[in-house]
Motif scaffolding. Structure first.
Motif, PDB file in Angstrom:
ATOM      1  N   SER A 103       0.794  -1.230   0.000  1.00 33.98           N
ATOM      2  CA  SER A 103       0.000   0.000   0.000  1.00 33.98           C
ATOM      3  C   SER A 103       0.821   1.272   0.000  1.00 33.98           C
ATOM      4  CB  SER A 103      -0.926   0.009   1.225  1.00 33.98           C
ATOM      5  OG  SER A 103      -0.170  -0.119   2.421  1.00 33.98           O
ATOM      6  N   GLY A 104       2.147   1.158  -0.117  1.00 37.22           N
ATOM      7  CA  GLY A 104       2.982   2.348  -0.075  1.00 37.22           C
ATOM      8  C   GLY A 104       3.035   2.988   1.302  1.00 37.22           C
ATOM      9  N   THR A 105       2.698   2.225   2.331  1.00 40.57           N
ATOM     10  CA  THR A 105       2.653   2.749   3.696  1.00 40.57           C
ATOM     11  C   THR A 105       4.061   2.991   4.230  1.00 40.57           C
ATOM     12  OG1 THR A 105       0.593   1.555   4.120  1.00 40.57           O
ATOM     13  CG2 THR A 105       1.831   2.306   6.041  1.00 40.57           C
ATOM     14  N   GLU A 106       4.254   4.143   4.873  1.00 42.61           N
ATOM     15  CA  GLU A 106       5.537   4.508   5.462  1.00 42.61           C
ATOM     16  C   GLU A 106       5.357   4.783   6.951  1.00 42.61           C
ATOM     17  OE1 GLU A 106       8.130   7.090   2.540  1.00 42.61           O
ATOM     18  OE2 GLU A 106       6.075   7.871   2.589  1.00 42.61           O
ATOM     19  N   VAL A 107       6.351   4.378   7.731  1.00 40.99           N
ATOM     20  CA  VAL A 107       6.364   4.653   9.164  1.00 40.99           C
ATOM     21  C   VAL A 107       7.632   5.423   9.490  1.00 40.99           C
ATOM     22  CG1 VAL A 107       6.268   3.667  11.485  1.00 40.99           C
ATOM     23  CG2 VAL A 107       5.115   2.500   9.593  1.00 40.99           C
ATOM     24  N   LEU A 108       7.493   6.555  10.185  1.00 46.30           N
ATOM     25  CA  LEU A 108       8.633   7.374  10.581  1.00 46.30           C
ATOM     26  C   LEU A 108       8.488   7.767  12.048  1.00 46.30           C
ATOM     27  CD1 LEU A 108       8.923   9.766   7.502  1.00 46.30           C
ATOM     28  CD2 LEU A 108      10.588   8.014   8.155  1.00 46.30           C
ATOM     29  N   ALA A 109       9.631   7.882  12.727  1.00 46.79           N
ATOM     30  CA  ALA A 109       9.616   8.304  14.132  1.00 46.79           C
ATOM     31  C   ALA A 109      10.785   9.233  14.382  1.00 46.79           C
ATOM     32  CB  ALA A 109       9.693   7.088  15.059  1.00 46.79           C
TER      33      ALA A 109
ATOM     34  N   ARG B 283       2.181   7.149   7.300  1.00 48.37           N
ATOM     35  CA  ARG B 283       1.636   7.771   6.097  1.00 48.37           C
ATOM     36  C   ARG B 283       1.115   6.709   5.135  1.00 48.37           C
ATOM     37  NH1 ARG B 283       6.376  12.057   5.534  1.00 48.37           N
ATOM     38  NH2 ARG B 283       7.387  10.352   4.406  1.00 48.37           N
ATOM     39  N   ASN B 284       0.092   7.078   4.376  1.00 43.93           N
ATOM     40  CA  ASN B 284      -0.521   6.176   3.389  1.00 43.93           C
ATOM     41  C   ASN B 284      -1.064   4.908   4.033  1.00 43.93           C
ATOM     42  OD1 ASN B 284       0.209   7.930   1.253  1.00 43.93           O
ATOM     43  ND2 ASN B 284       2.247   7.008   1.167  1.00 43.93           N
ATOM     44  N   CYS B 285      -1.596   5.051   5.230  1.00 41.28           N
ATOM     45  CA  CYS B 285      -2.232   3.902   5.886  1.00 41.28           C
ATOM     46  C   CYS B 285      -3.599   3.676   5.236  1.00 41.28           C
ATOM     47  CB  CYS B 285      -2.393   4.165   7.375  1.00 41.28           C
ATOM     48  SG  CYS B 285      -3.230   2.838   8.274  1.00 41.28           S
ATOM     49  N   PRO B 286      -3.891   2.481   4.774  1.00 42.92           N
ATOM     50  CA  PRO B 286      -5.184   2.236   4.136  1.00 42.92           C
ATOM     51  C   PRO B 286      -6.335   2.510   5.106  1.00 42.92           C
ATOM     52  CG  PRO B 286      -3.673   0.406   3.764  1.00 42.92           C
ATOM     53  CD  PRO B 286      -3.039   1.280   4.790  1.00 42.92           C
ATOM     54  N   PRO B 287      -7.417   3.121   4.645  1.00 38.32           N
ATOM     55  CA  PRO B 287      -8.577   3.303   5.521  1.00 38.32           C
ATOM     56  C   PRO B 287      -9.240   1.966   5.825  1.00 38.32           C
ATOM     57  CG  PRO B 287      -9.105   3.981   3.285  1.00 38.32           C
ATOM     58  CD  PRO B 287      -7.642   3.684   3.308  1.00 38.32           C
ATOM     59  N   GLY B 288      -9.844   1.883   7.000  1.00 39.59           N
ATOM     60  CA  GLY B 288     -10.586   0.676   7.355  1.00 39.59           C
ATOM     61  C   GLY B 288      -9.860  -0.261   8.298  1.00 39.59           C
ATOM     62  N   LEU B 289      -8.624   0.082   8.715  1.00 41.60           N
ATOM     63  CA  LEU B 289      -7.920  -0.776   9.670  1.00 41.60           C
ATOM     64  C   LEU B 289      -8.436  -0.509  11.083  1.00 41.60           C
ATOM     65  CD1 LEU B 289      -4.191  -0.619   8.493  1.00 41.60           C
ATOM     66  CD2 LEU B 289      -5.951  -2.312   7.929  1.00 41.60           C
ATOM     67  N   GLY B 290      -8.565  -1.568  11.866  1.00 35.74           N
ATOM     68  CA  GLY B 290      -9.079  -1.444  13.218  1.00 35.74           C
ATOM     69  C   GLY B 290     -10.521  -1.904  13.290  1.00 35.74           C
ATOM     70  N   SER B 291     -10.917  -2.391  14.459  1.00 37.92           N
ATOM     71  CA  SER B 291     -12.270  -2.912  14.625  1.00 37.92           C
ATOM     72  C   SER B 291     -12.831  -2.500  15.980  1.00 37.92           C
ATOM     73  CB  SER B 291     -12.271  -4.449  14.529  1.00 37.92           C
ATOM     74  OG  SER B 291     -11.747  -4.889  13.304  1.00 37.92           O
ATOM     75  N   PRO B 292     -14.130  -2.209  16.028  1.00 34.26           N
ATOM     76  CA  PRO B 292     -14.740  -1.962  17.331  1.00 34.26           C
ATOM     77  C   PRO B 292     -14.939  -3.303  18.029  1.00 34.26           C
ATOM     78  CG  PRO B 292     -16.371  -1.816  15.586  1.00 34.26           C
ATOM     79  CD  PRO B 292     -15.052  -2.037  14.925  1.00 34.26           C
ATOM     80  N   VAL B 293     -14.989  -3.400  19.315  1.00 32.77           N
ATOM     81  CA  VAL B 293     -14.871  -2.312  20.276  1.00 32.77           C
ATOM     82  C   VAL B 293     -13.491  -2.384  20.943  1.00 32.77           C
ATOM     83  CG1 VAL B 293     -15.770  -1.459  22.489  1.00 32.77           C
ATOM     84  CG2 VAL B 293     -17.353  -2.247  20.710  1.00 32.77           C
ATOM     85  N   PHE B 294     -13.053  -3.600  21.218  1.00 34.49           N
ATOM     86  CA  PHE B 294     -11.800  -3.784  21.945  1.00 34.49           C
ATOM     87  C   PHE B 294     -10.578  -3.817  21.040  1.00 34.49           C
ATOM     88  CE2 PHE B 294     -15.054  -5.748  24.710  1.00 34.49           C
ATOM     89  CZ  PHE B 294     -14.917  -4.893  25.793  1.00 34.49           C
TER      90      PHE B 294
END
Length: 400
Positions: free
Chosen positions: A201-207, A271-282
């Protein structure tokens, strides 16, 4: 028979004495025995709770298990769930392990390790096979004698005592699994995760470091849309702003010569994190991030999006209003939510901050106890490892 049993406590069980109750049960069972029904009575002893040493594996589809101790034969990880036919070599991991490697500057641990990695399984002729990947990094600079005082005293604010309380045994040399050297496995696995994210997805992580003690980098000083890795790596404190980097280094040097330590804050973006990641509730995405980064050594606080500062705003000030960009995509004018709504990624930049306490290993004499003794332990001159690459790759692991 039934009427005689109903007038007694069930099988002679005592409400007040568990041990005597066990003895009464055996006696009553014998009385109930007949030639046609036999009960095999074995002596029973109460067992202490057995604590299992779990918690070394992270992830679901992309699973990582880290192993090894600070002064053992080596450290590393087992990666399960990596797609097959992906180009991968030891060189792909080594560059990132070198960023984490100790002894790079005067403000990190003096321990000298090459941190040379070896891939022992899961890769054939330069490509992944889809089977578990084992990465090993041998320890070469073990200095067990540096930790002699740990055998007679618990080091303040280290994990010595809690490991003793939980397991009844502890690794005296370097703190064992509680050592920051454990994070080598996370960096190696994160380097693999980084390749997967980039390709998928072209996702980048920077810190980067945004605070050291009382030196705080203003948020507006860093543009998260254009921030590049070479900006972060341009100085030994890994702050992308040159002016504030110099102030941070000066603050560290001022306490280092006194044998003291100070803490700080690391900011991380995705950056470029795809939408829709993560789930309710916990399983909200920010909840997963919090668990991931707070598992790192010395972490004491976590903020997502506006964080605690958001409590000073009103609802109208904090809300992220929507608009259509030039490509017709729905975006938000601001990003105080930090890239999620309802615990689900919305496609905006994810941003968070994590607080690291001052390293507990210092060169100042402190009072400690062990068993029934009270004693003063000498100054400690051991190790603390570089945090930015570790934080960076922990987030890559979670996003995978």
């Amino acid at each position: 028979m039934a009427s005689s049993l109903s007038s007694k406590p069930f099988l002679g069980a005592s409400r007040t004495d568990g041990l005597s109750g066990l003895c009464s049960i055996s006696s009553d069972l014998r009385n109930l025995s007949s030639p046609s029904v036999q009960f095999l009575i074995r002596p029973r002893t109460l067992r202490k709770l057995q604590v299992q040493a779990a918690g070394n594996t992270y992830g679901n589809f992309f699973r990582v298990t880290t192993f090894g101790e600070s002064h053992g034969g080596g450290v590393g990880c087992v990666i399960d769930g990596c797609p097959p036919r992906m180009p991968l070599s030891e060189a792909d991991l080594q560059g990132d392990l070198d960023r984490r490697r100790p002894g790079q500057s005067r403000i990190t641990t003096p321990r000298k390790e090459t941190d040379t990695c070896r891939i022992l399984s899961g890769v054939h002729e330069g490509v992944t096979t889809g089977t578990p990947i084992l990465v090993l990094v041998p320890n070469t600079d073990q200095r067990g004698r540096d930790y002699d005082e740990m055998s007679i005293a618990y080091r303040p604010s280290h994990a010595d005592r809690t490991y003793d309380l939980k397991y009844g045994v502890r690794s005296v040399q370097g703190g064992g699994r509680s050592s920051a050297r454990e994070t080598i496995g996370r960096v190696a696995a994160g380097a693999v995760a980084k390749k997967i994210l980039k390709a998928f997805s072209g996702t980048e992580v920077l810190a980067y470091v945004s605070q050291v003690h009382k030196v705080v980098l203003p948020e507006e000083s860093v543009n998260h849309y254009t921030l590049a890795l070479d900006q972060v790596e341009s100085n030994i404190v890994r702050c992308p702003d040159t002016e504030y980097a110099e102030k941070m280094i000066a603050a560290i040097d001022a306490v280092r010569v006194k044998g003291e330590s100070i803490g700080g804050v690391v900011t991380c973006i995705v950056r470029n994190c795809p939408p829709g990641l993560g789930s309710p509730v916990f399983d909200k995405l920010e909840a997963e991030f919090a668990k991931a980064v707070l598992s790192l050594p010395a972490t004491k606080g976590f903020e997502f999006g506006s964080g605690f500062a958001g409590t000073f705003l009103t609802g109208s000030e904090h809300n992220d209003e929507f608009y259509l960009d030039e490509q017709g995509k729905i975006r938000t004018k601001t990003n105080r939510s930090g890239g999620t709504q309802g615990g689900i990624s919305n496609g905006e930049i994810i941003n968070m901050r994590i607080a690291f306490k001052p390293t507990a290993t210092i060169s100042v004499s402190l009072t400690s106890t062990h068993l029934s003794l009270s004693l003063s332990i000498p100054p400690l001159s051991h190790n603390f490892d570089t945090g930015i690459p570790v934080y960076y790759f922990q987030l890559a692991l979670l996003t995978s």
